[in-house]
Motif scaffolding. Structure first.
Motif, PDB file in Angstrom:
ATOM      1  N   GLU A  91      31.421 -40.571 -14.843  1.00  0.00           N
ATOM      2  CA  GLU A  91      31.370 -41.976 -15.214  1.00  0.00           C
ATOM      3  C   GLU A  91      30.137 -42.575 -14.555  1.00  0.00           C
ATOM      4  N   PHE A  92      29.540 -43.545 -15.225  1.00  0.00           N
ATOM      5  CA  PHE A  92      28.326 -44.178 -14.753  1.00  0.00           C
ATOM      6  C   PHE A  92      28.435 -45.658 -15.094  1.00  0.00           C
ATOM      7  N   ALA A  93      28.252 -46.524 -14.103  1.00  0.00           N
ATOM      8  CA  ALA A  93      28.392 -47.958 -14.344  1.00  0.00           C
ATOM      9  C   ALA A  93      27.394 -48.727 -13.496  1.00  0.00           C
ATOM     10  N   ILE A  94      27.115 -49.944 -13.933  1.00  0.00           N
ATOM     11  CA  ILE A  94      26.239 -50.813 -13.145  1.00  0.00           C
ATOM     12  C   ILE A  94      27.007 -52.077 -12.770  1.00  0.00           C
ATOM     13  N   PHE A  95      26.706 -52.578 -11.577  1.00  0.00           N
ATOM     14  CA  PHE A  95      27.298 -53.802 -11.060  1.00  0.00           C
ATOM     15  C   PHE A  95      26.149 -54.775 -10.782  1.00  0.00           C
ATOM     16  N   ARG A  96      26.211 -55.949 -11.394  1.00  0.00           N
ATOM     17  CA  ARG A  96      25.139 -56.941 -11.245  1.00  0.00           C
ATOM     18  C   ARG A  96      25.193 -57.610  -9.878  1.00  0.00           C
ATOM     19  N   LYS A  97      24.002 -57.737  -9.263  1.00  0.00           N
ATOM     20  CA  LYS A  97      23.886 -58.417  -7.977  1.00  0.00           C
ATOM     21  C   LYS A  97      23.404 -59.854  -8.200  1.00  0.00           C
ATOM     22  N   SER A  98      23.613 -60.692  -7.214  1.00  0.00           N
ATOM     23  CA  SER A  98      23.256 -62.107  -7.347  1.00  0.00           C
ATOM     24  C   SER A  98      21.751 -62.325  -7.500  1.00  0.00           C
ATOM     25  N   VAL A 104      24.077 -49.240  -8.913  1.00  0.00           N
ATOM     26  CA  VAL A 104      24.444 -48.199  -9.864  1.00  0.00           C
ATOM     27  C   VAL A 104      25.528 -47.327  -9.237  1.00  0.00           C
ATOM     28  N   ALA A 105      26.580 -47.053 -10.000  1.00  0.00           N
ATOM     29  CA  ALA A 105      27.674 -46.208  -9.511  1.00  0.00           C
ATOM     30  C   ALA A 105      27.781 -44.965 -10.384  1.00  0.00           C
ATOM     31  N   TYR A 106      27.958 -43.818  -9.734  1.00  0.00           N
ATOM     32  CA  TYR A 106      28.140 -42.539 -10.424  1.00  0.00           C
ATOM     33  C   TYR A 106      29.362 -41.866  -9.814  1.00  0.00           C
ATOM     34  N   SER A 107      30.271 -41.425 -10.664  1.00  0.00           N
ATOM     35  CA  SER A 107      31.482 -40.755 -10.195  1.00  0.00           C
ATOM     36  C   SER A 107      31.722 -39.534 -11.070  1.00  0.00           C
ATOM     37  N   ASP A 108      32.067 -38.421 -10.434  1.00  0.00           N
ATOM     38  CA  ASP A 108      32.400 -37.228 -11.211  1.00  0.00           C
ATOM     39  C   ASP A 108      33.477 -36.446 -10.484  1.00  0.00           C
ATOM     40  N   GLY A 109      33.859 -35.332 -11.051  1.00  0.00           N
ATOM     41  CA  GLY A 109      34.859 -34.477 -10.423  1.00  0.00           C
ATOM     42  C   GLY A 109      36.106 -34.352 -11.274  1.00  0.00           C
ATOM     43  N   ALA A 110      37.032 -33.550 -10.801  1.00  0.00           N
ATOM     44  CA  ALA A 110      38.298 -33.328 -11.515  1.00  0.00           C
ATOM     45  C   ALA A 110      39.217 -34.507 -11.195  1.00  0.00           C
ATOM     46  N   PHE A 111      39.114 -35.557 -11.987  1.00  0.00           N
ATOM     47  CA  PHE A 111      39.873 -36.774 -11.755  1.00  0.00           C
ATOM     48  C   PHE A 111      41.381 -36.520 -11.792  1.00  0.00           C
TER      49      PHE A 111
END
Length: 191
Positions: A91-98, A104-111
């Motif tokens: 999974e790859f997502a972005i979180f807006r800063k002020s 940027v967030a990256y998550s992987d693995g055997a969820f």
């Protein structure tokens, strides 16, 4: 007569050098202001060393829809890949800063599957990255209110601002909610 001819030549060369320097600086400033803005831009820009072996060519193919199991949700800043032939996915997502930038967030693995993670040696990963001034920096440790634990699965949000954290038995433990440029621990959030 030669002295008179040299002065304009020196002046002309100096004027050319200043013009080139100013033009080069303006091009650099324009390039920086047109940096990555969407989750797709960041997915293509992030170095492979942070992407668990997913090279640039593969990521381009994902964005073009050439692989099954891909969700590309540009308006919500989210991309995921979970193909049937790949037990881990990401999974790859972005979180807006002020300040207008992004985390940027990256998550992987055997969820949700501790046994599969142990069997494959594929422990879940969570990376939080900052992209500033053309450089990437891992800010995971400084961005989390609790220590990262490789035995937990971190599910990035397709909608909203909370990273759901699960244990190896599939129980949701807490949510890391993005608020005021930081993640906050929320044990009550179940959504």
């Amino acid at each position: 007569m030669m002295i008179k001819h040299r002065r304009p030549d020196v002046f002309f060369r100096l004027l050319c050098a200043v013009t080139i320097a100013v033009a080069a600086g303006a091009g650099t400033a324009a390039a920086q202001s047109s940096g990555p803005k969407t989750v797709a831009d960041f997915l293509l820009l992030v170095p492979e060393r942070y992407m668990g072996g997913y090279d640039l060519r593969f990521r381009q193919e994902l964005l073009r829809g050439e692989h099954r199991g891909v969700i590309v949700d540009i308006p919500n800043g989210y991309i995921s890949y979970d193909a049937s032939d790949n037990p881990s996915g990401f999974e790859f997502a972005i979180f807006r800063k002020s300040d207008g930038g992004y985390l940027v967030a990256y998550s992987d693995g055997a969820f949700h599957d501790q046994e599969m993670a142990e069997e494959l040696g594929n422990w879940p990963t969570l990376l939080l990255l900052s992209y500033e001034g053309g450089r990437w920096r891992d800010v995971t440790r400084e961005s989390l209110p609790v220590a990262y634990d490789k035995r937990l699965a971190y599910m990035l949000p397709r909608r909203g601002r909370g990273i759901a954290v699960w244990d190896g038995r599939g129980r949701r433990l807490y949510t890391l909610t993005w608020r005021n440029d930081r993640f906050r621990l929320d044990r009550g959030a179940r959504r």
